[in-house]
Design a protein around this motif. Structure first.
Motif, PDB file in Angstrom:
ATOM      1  N   ALA A  54       0.805  -1.228   0.000  1.00 21.13           N
ATOM      2  CA  ALA A  54       0.000   0.000   0.000  1.00 21.13           C
ATOM      3  C   ALA A  54       0.837   1.277   0.000  1.00 21.13           C
ATOM      4  O   ALA A  54       0.610   2.160  -0.846  1.00 21.13           O
ATOM      5  CB  ALA A  54      -0.968  -0.011   1.187  1.00 21.13           C
ATOM      6  N   PRO A  55       1.830   1.461   0.894  1.00 18.60           N
ATOM      7  CA  PRO A  55       2.600   2.708   0.866  1.00 18.60           C
ATOM      8  C   PRO A  55       3.360   2.923  -0.436  1.00 18.60           C
ATOM      9  O   PRO A  55       3.670   4.061  -0.794  1.00 18.60           O
ATOM     10  CB  PRO A  55       3.575   2.561   2.045  1.00 18.60           C
ATOM     11  CG  PRO A  55       2.994   1.515   2.916  1.00 18.60           C
ATOM     12  CD  PRO A  55       2.240   0.597   2.010  1.00 18.60           C
ATOM     13  N   GLU A  56       3.681   1.828  -1.137  1.00 15.56           N
ATOM     14  CA  GLU A  56       4.440   1.942  -2.379  1.00 15.56           C
ATOM     15  C   GLU A  56       3.608   2.487  -3.538  1.00 15.56           C
ATOM     16  O   GLU A  56       4.154   2.787  -4.600  1.00 15.56           O
ATOM     17  CB  GLU A  56       5.008   0.565  -2.766  1.00 15.56           C
ATOM     18  CG  GLU A  56       6.059   0.066  -1.794  1.00 15.56           C
ATOM     19  CD  GLU A  56       6.571  -1.313  -2.132  1.00 15.56           C
ATOM     20  OE1 GLU A  56       7.692  -1.650  -1.709  1.00 15.56           O
ATOM     21  OE2 GLU A  56       5.848  -2.084  -2.811  1.00 15.56           O
ATOM     22  N   GLN A  57       2.311   2.650  -3.337  1.00 12.54           N
ATOM     23  CA  GLN A  57       1.432   3.141  -4.396  1.00 12.54           C
ATOM     24  C   GLN A  57       1.341   4.667  -4.432  1.00 12.54           C
ATOM     25  O   GLN A  57       0.882   5.228  -5.434  1.00 12.54           O
ATOM     26  CB  GLN A  57       0.012   2.577  -4.210  1.00 12.54           C
ATOM     27  CG  GLN A  57      -0.084   1.067  -4.167  1.00 12.54           C
ATOM     28  CD  GLN A  57       0.155   0.438  -5.538  1.00 12.54           C
ATOM     29  OE1 GLN A  57      -0.186   1.004  -6.565  1.00 12.54           O
ATOM     30  NE2 GLN A  57       0.764  -0.748  -5.535  1.00 12.54           N
ATOM     31  N   ILE A  89       0.669  12.174   0.393  1.00 17.31           N
ATOM     32  CA  ILE A  89      -0.605  11.515   0.715  1.00 17.31           C
ATOM     33  C   ILE A  89      -0.406  10.078   1.176  1.00 17.31           C
ATOM     34  O   ILE A  89      -1.381   9.363   1.396  1.00 17.31           O
ATOM     35  CB  ILE A  89      -1.598  11.537  -0.473  1.00 17.31           C
ATOM     36  CG1 ILE A  89      -1.090  10.670  -1.635  1.00 17.31           C
ATOM     37  CG2 ILE A  89      -1.900  12.944  -0.909  1.00 17.31           C
ATOM     38  CD1 ILE A  89      -2.154  10.409  -2.688  1.00 17.31           C
ATOM     39  N   ARG A  90       0.847   9.664   1.333  1.00 17.42           N
ATOM     40  CA  ARG A  90       1.116   8.260   1.674  1.00 17.42           C
ATOM     41  C   ARG A  90       0.511   7.883   3.014  1.00 17.42           C
ATOM     42  O   ARG A  90      -0.105   6.813   3.149  1.00 17.42           O
ATOM     43  CB  ARG A  90       2.626   8.001   1.687  1.00 17.42           C
ATOM     44  CG  ARG A  90       2.978   6.523   1.935  1.00 17.42           C
ATOM     45  CD  ARG A  90       4.485   6.293   1.835  1.00 17.42           C
ATOM     46  NE  ARG A  90       4.940   6.607   0.495  1.00 17.42           N
ATOM     47  CZ  ARG A  90       5.923   7.459   0.215  1.00 17.42           C
ATOM     48  NH1 ARG A  90       6.554   8.097   1.200  1.00 17.42           N
ATOM     49  NH2 ARG A  90       6.277   7.674  -1.025  1.00 17.42           N
ATOM     50  N   GLY A  91       0.681   8.736   4.019  1.00 17.66           N
ATOM     51  CA  GLY A  91       0.143   8.422   5.338  1.00 17.66           C
ATOM     52  C   GLY A  91      -1.363   8.332   5.328  1.00 17.66           C
ATOM     53  O   GLY A  91      -1.948   7.384   5.859  1.00 17.66           O
ATOM     54  N   VAL A 112      -6.156   5.034   5.340  1.00 20.28           N
ATOM     55  CA  VAL A 112      -7.526   4.759   4.887  1.00 20.28           C
ATOM     56  C   VAL A 112      -7.680   3.280   4.548  1.00 20.28           C
ATOM     57  O   VAL A 112      -8.660   2.625   4.935  1.00 20.28           O
ATOM     58  CB  VAL A 112      -7.885   5.646   3.683  1.00 20.28           C
ATOM     59  CG1 VAL A 112      -9.152   5.143   2.998  1.00 20.28           C
ATOM     60  CG2 VAL A 112      -8.073   7.092   4.124  1.00 20.28           C
ATOM     61  N   ILE A 113      -6.691   2.731   3.828  1.00 22.02           N
ATOM     62  CA  ILE A 113      -6.758   1.310   3.471  1.00 22.02           C
ATOM     63  C   ILE A 113      -6.744   0.437   4.725  1.00 22.02           C
ATOM     64  O   ILE A 113      -7.560  -0.497   4.861  1.00 22.02           O
ATOM     65  CB  ILE A 113      -5.580   0.949   2.539  1.00 22.02           C
ATOM     66  CG1 ILE A 113      -5.795   1.586   1.159  1.00 22.02           C
ATOM     67  CG2 ILE A 113      -5.430  -0.568   2.401  1.00 22.02           C
ATOM     68  CD1 ILE A 113      -4.612   1.448   0.230  1.00 22.02           C
TER      69      ILE A 113
END
Length: 467
Positions: free
Chosen positions: A394-397, A402-404, A409-410
Motif C-alpha cells: 500500500a505505501p508503495e502506491q 498523501i502516503r500516510g 484509509v486502506i
C-alpha cells in the motif's frame, strides 16, 4: 539516465528528483546501527499492540462464564475496538501527513493505556464496550504509522524486509505469545477477575514504550515533502553515522534542491486516495485488506471459544491457540523474506489460495486435535502473509504527501471489517456451527485472491514522489 548513487548530491545538482536523491542516499548509507534502533523502537510498540488485540479472544471464555456472554456479545467487544481502530487510523493518517509521523506514536500508546485501565476496572459490559472503543482509538494509528515510518526509512532493497518485521513482531510474536501472556496472567492472578488483570497489566509496557521512543527521528521523506531539506540531511547523517542523538561532526549533504523545490508540497485532500490515478489501487487494496482482516480477527476472537466448546479447559485452549498462532510468526518471517525476492501480487495471490485451502480444511476436515492444529497453523500462516504484504504494497502506491493518509484509509477499511465481521462470524457460529463459519471465511480468501490482481506492481521500484 539514472544518477550514480555513489556520487555526492552536490555533484549531481538539484535537477535530480527527490525520489531518486533519497533512494540514492539510502543506497550509499546502507544499513547502520541507527536503522536497527529505529526498527526496535517501532517494533516494541506494535508487539504490545498485537497482544492487546488478542485480549478479547483470551478473556472471552471467562467473560462468557462470569457475565453470561454469547459469541455475538464477545464479537461486539471486538467490533467496538476495531471500529475505533478504523476511526483512529483515518485521523492518524490526516494528522501524520500534516504534523509528521513521529509525534503520534507516543500519543497513540497513552490513549491506549488509559483505555486498558478502564477495561480493567469496568463494572459492567456496557462500560467495557466503551473502554474497548477508547483502546481502539489509541491503537488506531500505531500500525499505520509504523508501516509508513519503516517504509520511508529504507531503500527499495531493504524496505520489504523492514516492513515485514512489523508483522514478525505484531502478528508473529505478538499473536503467538498472546495466549502465553494470558496463561501467565491467569496463573498469577487466579480467580474470576483474572480478565481484569489481563487488561490492566498491559498499561505498564505501553507507558514504557512511550519513554523508549524519545530518540526516534522524523523520516527524511516527510521532511523533504515539507520543504525541510536541512532537517532531512541531518537525519540522513544520523543514519549514516549510526547515531540517533548528539552532535554530528562534519555533516554531509545528501540532498540538494533549488529554492522552489524547498517549498512544502501541497496539503493532501482525503479524497485524493479515491480519485485519479490512485483510485484503482485504493479500491482493490481496500477490498483485499477488508477480506484478510475479517478472516484474521474472526479467527483470533472465536477460536478460544470454539476450543472450549469442544471440551478443552481454558488453559488448554490457550496453549493450543499458541501452537496455531505460531503460523503467524512463520508467516511473517516468510513474508519478510519473500518481499526481497518475489513480486507483491504473486505473493498475495498464493497466500490467498492457501487461505482458501486452510479454511476449508479447518471447517470440514479437522476431526481431531492434530488436524485442528495443522489447519489452524496454515490459516494463520496464510493470513499473515496477506496482511504483511498488503502493509508493504500500500505505501508503495502513493507519494509522500498523501502516503500516510491513503495507507491509513486502506488499513482503516481493514480494521472496520475486522471489527464488524466477528459479529457475523460469531452469529454464524452460534446458529450453524464451526463448518459454516469457516465456509464463510473461505469466501473471504477467494475474494482477496481476485482483488490483489488489480494494483500496479511495485516490486524493486523506488517509492514515488510528486517532485
Amino acid at each position: 539516465m539514472t544518477a550514480d548513487p555513489h556520487a555526492p548530491a552536490t555533484d549531481r545538482g538539484s535537477k535530480v528528483p527527490f525520489a531518486e536523491q533519497i533512494e540514492n542516499a539510502y543506497q550509499r548509507i546502507g544499513l547502520t546501527s541507527a536503522h536497527l534502533g529505529i526498527v526496535a523502537m517501532v517494533l516494541f510498540g506494535v508487539f504490545f499492540d498485537a497482544i492487546e488485540q488478542n485480549t478479547v479472544g483470551i478473556a472471552g471464555p471467562m467473560l462468557k462464564e462470569q457475565w453470561g456472554l454469547g459469541g455475538t456479545e464477545i464479537g461486539l467487544l471486538n467490533t467496538a475496538t476495531f471500529t475505533a481502530v478504523a476511526l483512529g487510523r483515518v485521523l492518524a493518517g490526516v494528522i501524520m501527513d500534516r504534523v509528521g509521523r513521529r509525534p503520534l506514536l507516543g500519543l497513540n500508546l497513552l490513549i491506549f493505556a488509559v483505555g486498558s485501565l478502564i477495561c480493567a476496572l469496568a463494572p459492567s459490559y456496557e462500560i467495557l464496550v466503551a473502554a474497548r472503543f477508547l483502546v481502539g482509538l489509541g491503537l488506531g494509528g500505531e500500525i499505520a504509522i509504523a508501516v509508513i515510518m519503516l517504509s520511508e526509512f529504507f531503500s527499495a532493497k531493504h524496505r520489504g524486509t523492514a516492513v515485514g518485521l512489523i508483522n514478525v513482531a505484531a502478528a508473529g510474536l505478538g499473536n503467538m505469545l498472546a495466549p502465553l501472556f494470558g496463561v501467565i496472567v491467569f496463573a498469577i492472578f487466579s480467580g474470576p477477575d483474572g480478565w481484569r488483570w489481563l487488561f490492566g497489566v498491559l498499561v505498564l509496557p505501553a507507558v514504557a514504550v512511550v519513554v523508549y521512543r524519545r530518540a526516534l527521528p522524523e523520516t527524511p521523506r516527510y521532511l523533504v515533502a515539507k520543504g525541510r531539506i536541512e532537517e532531512a540531511n541531518t537525519v540522513l547523517n544520523r543514519l549514516a553515522r549510526g547515531k540517533l542523538r548528539g552532535e554530528i561532526a562534519s555533516p554531509e549533504r545528501y540532498l540538494e534542491a533549488s529554492g522552489a523545490e524547498e517549498a512544502a508540497a501541497p496539503a493532501a485532500r482525503w479524497t485524493e486516495a479515491f480519485s485519479g490515478r490512485y483510485r484503482r489501487a485504493t479500491a482493490s487494496l481496500g477490498v483485499a485488506v477488508c477480506m484478510s482482516y475479517a478472516a484474521q480477527i474472526s479467527m483470533l476472537t472465536l477460536i478460544p471459544v470454539i476450543l472450549t466448546e469442544r471440551g478443552l479447559s481454558l488453559t488448554s485452549a490457550l496453549w493450543y491457540t499458541l501452537v496455531m498462532q505460531s503460523g503467524s510468526l512463520v508467516g511473517a518471517l516468510t513474508a519478510a523474506g519473500l518481499a526481497r525476492r518475489l513480486p507483491r501480487k504473486l505473493t498475495l495471490t498464493c497466500a490467498a489460495v492457501l487461505g482458501v485451502g486452510a479454511a476449508l480444511g479447518f471447517g470440514f476436515l479437522a476431526v481431531n486435535i492434530g488436524l485442528v492444529l495443522l489447519f489452524g497453523f496454515l490459516f494463520n500462516f496464510a493470513v499473515i502473509i496477506l496482511n504483511t504484504t498488503i502493509w508493504l504494497f500500500a505505501p508503495e502506491q502513493y507519494p509522500t504527501r498523501i502516503r500516510g493518509l491513503a495507507t491509513s484509509v486502506i488499513l482503516a477499511i481493514g480494521s472496520l471489517s475486522g471489527g464488524l465481521f466477528p459479529l457475523i462470524a460469531g452469529a454464524v457460529l452460534d446458529s450453524f456451527g464451526v463448518a459454516a463459519m469457516f465456509a464463510l471465511l473461505t469466501t473471504l480468501f477467494a475474494v482477496c485472491a481476485l482483488a490483489v490482481r488489480f494494483p500496479a506492481e511495485t516490486f524493486g521500484l523506488p517509492m514515488p514522489e510528486d517532485r
